[in-house]
Design an enzyme around this catalytic site. Sequence first.
Site, PDB file in Angstrom:
ATOM      1  N   GLU A 197       0.806  -1.222   0.000  1.00 45.79           N
ATOM      2  CA  GLU A 197       0.000   0.000   0.000  1.00 45.79           C
ATOM      3  C   GLU A 197       0.841   1.275   0.000  1.00 45.79           C
ATOM      4  O   GLU A 197       0.582   2.197   0.780  1.00 45.79           O
ATOM      5  CB  GLU A 197      -0.978  -0.011   1.179  1.00 45.79           C
ATOM      6  CG  GLU A 197      -1.998  -1.131   1.086  1.00 45.79           C
ATOM      7  CD  GLU A 197      -2.955  -1.190   2.272  1.00 45.79           C
ATOM      8  OE1 GLU A 197      -2.812  -0.381   3.201  1.00 45.79           O
ATOM      9  OE2 GLU A 197      -3.841  -2.052   2.269  1.00 45.79           O
ATOM     10  N   GLU A 213      -5.321  -8.687   0.380  1.00 42.61           N
ATOM     11  CA  GLU A 213      -6.148  -8.349   1.540  1.00 42.61           C
ATOM     12  C   GLU A 213      -7.582  -8.132   1.087  1.00 42.61           C
ATOM     13  O   GLU A 213      -7.835  -7.488   0.063  1.00 42.61           O
ATOM     14  CB  GLU A 213      -5.649  -7.077   2.242  1.00 42.61           C
ATOM     15  CG  GLU A 213      -4.297  -7.185   2.905  1.00 42.61           C
ATOM     16  CD  GLU A 213      -3.891  -5.896   3.624  1.00 42.61           C
ATOM     17  OE1 GLU A 213      -4.805  -5.073   3.895  1.00 42.61           O
ATOM     18  OE2 GLU A 213      -2.705  -5.724   3.895  1.00 42.61           O
TER      19      GLU A 213
END
Length: 530
Positions: free
Chosen positions: A187, A328
């Site tokens: 991220e 995720e």
Amino acid sequence: MRSRARRVGLAFVAASVAFAGAVYGVTRPAAAEVVAEASASALVADMGAGWNLGNALEANNNGIPSETAWGNPVVTQALINRVKASGFRTIRIPVSYLGHIGAGPSYTVDAAWLTRIAEVVNYAHSQGLYVLINMHGDGYKTVTGSWLICDAADQTTIRDKYQKVWQQIATKFQGYNERLIFESMNENFDGQYGAPTQPCYSNINAYNQTFVDTVRRTGGTNASRWLLVPGWNTNIDYTVGNYGFVIPTDQYRSSTIPAGEQRLMISVHYYDPWDFTGQEDGAITQWGPNATDPARTSTWGQEDHLDAQLKKTHDAFVTRGYPVFVGEYGSIDKTTYDPSNNTYRADFARALVAAAKKYGAATAYWDNGWNGQHGFALFDRSSATVTQQGIINAIMSAVGGGTSPTPTASPTRTASPTPTASPTAAPGACRAVSTVSAWNTGLTNSIAITNTGATAVNGWNLTFTLPAGQSIVSGWSAGYAPASGTVTATNASYNGTLAPGGSTTIGYQASHTGNAAAPTGFTLNGATCS
């Protein structure tokens, strides 16, 4: 409960990035890309359902990583055994380095920290599971001591530090077989949720390229193992769209990899709609076609949106031979606001995993170890027990593994599925292909079984002979008996039917006394395999 800290690793994007209109190219793959796509499909199928050991090795206290810093207990073999026994075949282990990195110019990673990372990796890797490790918290502006910042001024120093840290990680795990996968970062973006900015995206691309080059140059299995790279904030639109993501070149990979195959994977995360999956106000508690209360259901991000997002990744990457990994996904527990919430959490997980399977992507559920209000956990890590069997069952049914049996006792090392069907028909012909990866006194073997006959196989026994000195210590996707000599692998409940041309992949870990050769003499229900 420090719920924000417990969620480090989530993509806080859904509420502010709700559009799905990014431009992306859809092209028919060339002939070489068809071969590559087949290789990618085999990997995704073998990885099965995945699970995140979240908020453990990426947890930190004032910039010093510690697996208990955010309230989770020390990771144990018993926990990993329970995860495997529940049907998961892949474990993603987020890792932070932060204050465990020494000063330049060497940027030496603390040896004890690397040793602990290896211990946790071994808990899963020794069980024949796929394992992913990454550099997780070092790129968050909100984390004390973070340094992998794409819009920082001194990019020369950042890249030098990044290269040297990954060189040490790759060297530490150089001898592990290809069931260990490295992920470059997690991220990474500039901290705002609008459109990607330049040159920040260019720096993210540069990090990915440095990662691939560095790992490959350490040699050994690192020259051929699968490597995972993300785009901007692992956001699907900003990765597949025309925003600047560049797939790294892989010029230093092993010459033994067929030219038409890839060894790079694309990382994305999925938490749409955020008001259902992660927002803690309790207003939105239902999701999907079974929702009964429109006031509790988000106005966007339903199944049609989910399907469209996963299709984008397929068209942009899978068709070119690059597997996609939804590293995720998940939704928090809101049963304190709505007792029926877990039903919709299971529906969300089932839909995500089913769409991923449909479009050639693997998945890993985000588990932060927290049970109760606003938690993502599927397991109690202290007791190594299941807490959300319904969500696990939904995941397993979607990935094709049936439902996970409710555990009643601590799983053992040889937690192979118990066969439920007896062989009823022999194929006219079959093919069995072994892929052995060996180290020191151990090995893993993945066996692809194909029914090349004209009739379906409904229940099968695959018999083969292990080389002298080999003994199976754990297996997956089949039951194995005996452990040495002439072994019979019997189908699991979910892979017993092989249509004409159909295939399945099974595998095991074995010890050896110097002979790591592949088994011989394969027969399927008595028919000799080529």
